[in-house]
Design a protein around this motif. Structure first.
Motif, short mmCIF file in Angstrom:
data_model
loop_
_atom_site.label_atom_id
_atom_site.label_comp_id
_atom_site.label_asym_id
_atom_site.label_seq_id
_atom_site.Cartn_x
_atom_site.Cartn_y
_atom_site.Cartn_z
N ARG A 106 85.31 -19.07 -17.28
CA ARG A 106 84.23 -20.06 -17.32
C ARG A 106 84.08 -20.83 -16.02
O ARG A 106 83.19 -21.68 -15.89
N VAL A 107 84.93 -20.54 -15.05
CA VAL A 107 85.02 -21.34 -13.83
C VAL A 107 84.34 -20.63 -12.66
O VAL A 107 84.69 -19.49 -12.32
N VAL A 108 83.41 -21.32 -12.02
CA VAL A 108 82.68 -20.74 -10.89
C VAL A 108 83.64 -20.24 -9.80
O VAL A 108 83.51 -19.12 -9.30
N GLY A 109 84.60 -21.08 -9.46
CA GLY A 109 85.51 -20.76 -8.37
C GLY A 109 86.47 -19.62 -8.64
O GLY A 109 87.14 -19.16 -7.71
N ALA A 110 86.53 -19.13 -9.86
CA ALA A 110 87.46 -18.05 -10.20
C ALA A 110 86.89 -16.67 -9.89
O ALA A 110 87.58 -15.68 -10.02
N TYR A 111 85.63 -16.60 -9.48
CA TYR A 111 84.96 -15.33 -9.23
C TYR A 111 84.95 -14.99 -7.74
O TYR A 111 84.75 -15.86 -6.89
N ASP A 112 85.14 -13.71 -7.47
CA ASP A 112 85.27 -13.25 -6.09
C ASP A 112 83.96 -12.74 -5.51
O ASP A 112 83.75 -12.79 -4.29
N TYR A 113 83.10 -12.20 -6.36
CA TYR A 113 81.88 -11.55 -5.88
C TYR A 113 80.68 -12.08 -6.67
O TYR A 113 80.78 -12.28 -7.89
N TRP A 114 79.56 -12.24 -5.96
CA TRP A 114 78.35 -12.78 -6.56
C TRP A 114 77.13 -11.96 -6.16
O TRP A 114 77.06 -11.43 -5.05
N GLY A 115 76.18 -11.87 -7.07
CA GLY A 115 74.90 -11.28 -6.73
C GLY A 115 73.99 -12.31 -6.09
O GLY A 115 74.38 -13.48 -5.90
N GLN A 116 72.78 -11.89 -5.76
CA GLN A 116 71.85 -12.75 -5.05
C GLN A 116 71.04 -13.64 -6.00
O GLN A 116 70.39 -14.58 -5.55
N GLY A 117 71.08 -13.34 -7.27
CA GLY A 117 70.40 -14.15 -8.26
C GLY A 117 69.03 -13.63 -8.63
O GLY A 117 68.37 -12.94 -7.84
N THR A 118 68.60 -13.95 -9.84
CA THR A 118 67.26 -13.60 -10.30
C THR A 118 66.68 -14.81 -11.03
O THR A 118 67.36 -15.47 -11.81
#
Length: 124
Positions: A106-118
């Motif tokens: 549930r934590v934003v900072g725990a993720y390593d990779y992100w998409g560009q968003g939609t």
């Protein structure tokens, strides 16, 4: 390394539905836990939903529980977010994210990779 590309956003009336997709590159998609987050105008990025590596466990924010469903197809390297009964307050840029540890989903900072968003816009 994994690259994520979201699709499926758009403009919908309140009460309508959308399905977001997030396609991942690479051959190790099944080793990543996946999450969906969103960021509304002037707001911080917030957790929406997450799913573990094999799809057997899902997590939801209280604000979307019962309306949104996260799922994944490891054969297609894709994670989905089915959004029903949409509300104007669901308007936001939606991001998918990946992490290979599988904790603190549930934590934003725990993720390593992100998409560009939609962008998802719900009109009243």
């Amino acid at each position: 390394q994994v690259q994520l590309v979201e699709s499926g956003g758009g403009l919908v009336q309140a009460g309508g539905s959308l399905r977001l997709s997030c396609a991942a590159s690479g051959r190790t998609f099944s080793s990543y836990a996946m999450g969906w987050f969103r960021q509304g105008p002037g707001k911080e990025r917030e957790f929406v939903a997450a799913i573990n590596r094999d799809g057997g466990t899902t997590y939801y924010a209280d604000s979307v529980k019962g309306r949104f469903t996260i799922s994944r197809d490891n054969a297609k390297n894709t994670v989905y977010l089915q959004m029903n009964s949409l509300k104007p307050e669901d308007t936001a840029v939606y991001y998918c994210a990946a992490q290979n540890i599988g904790i603190r989903l549930r934590v934003v900072g725990a993720y390593d990779y992100w998409g560009q968003g939609t962008q998802v816009t719900v009109s009243s």
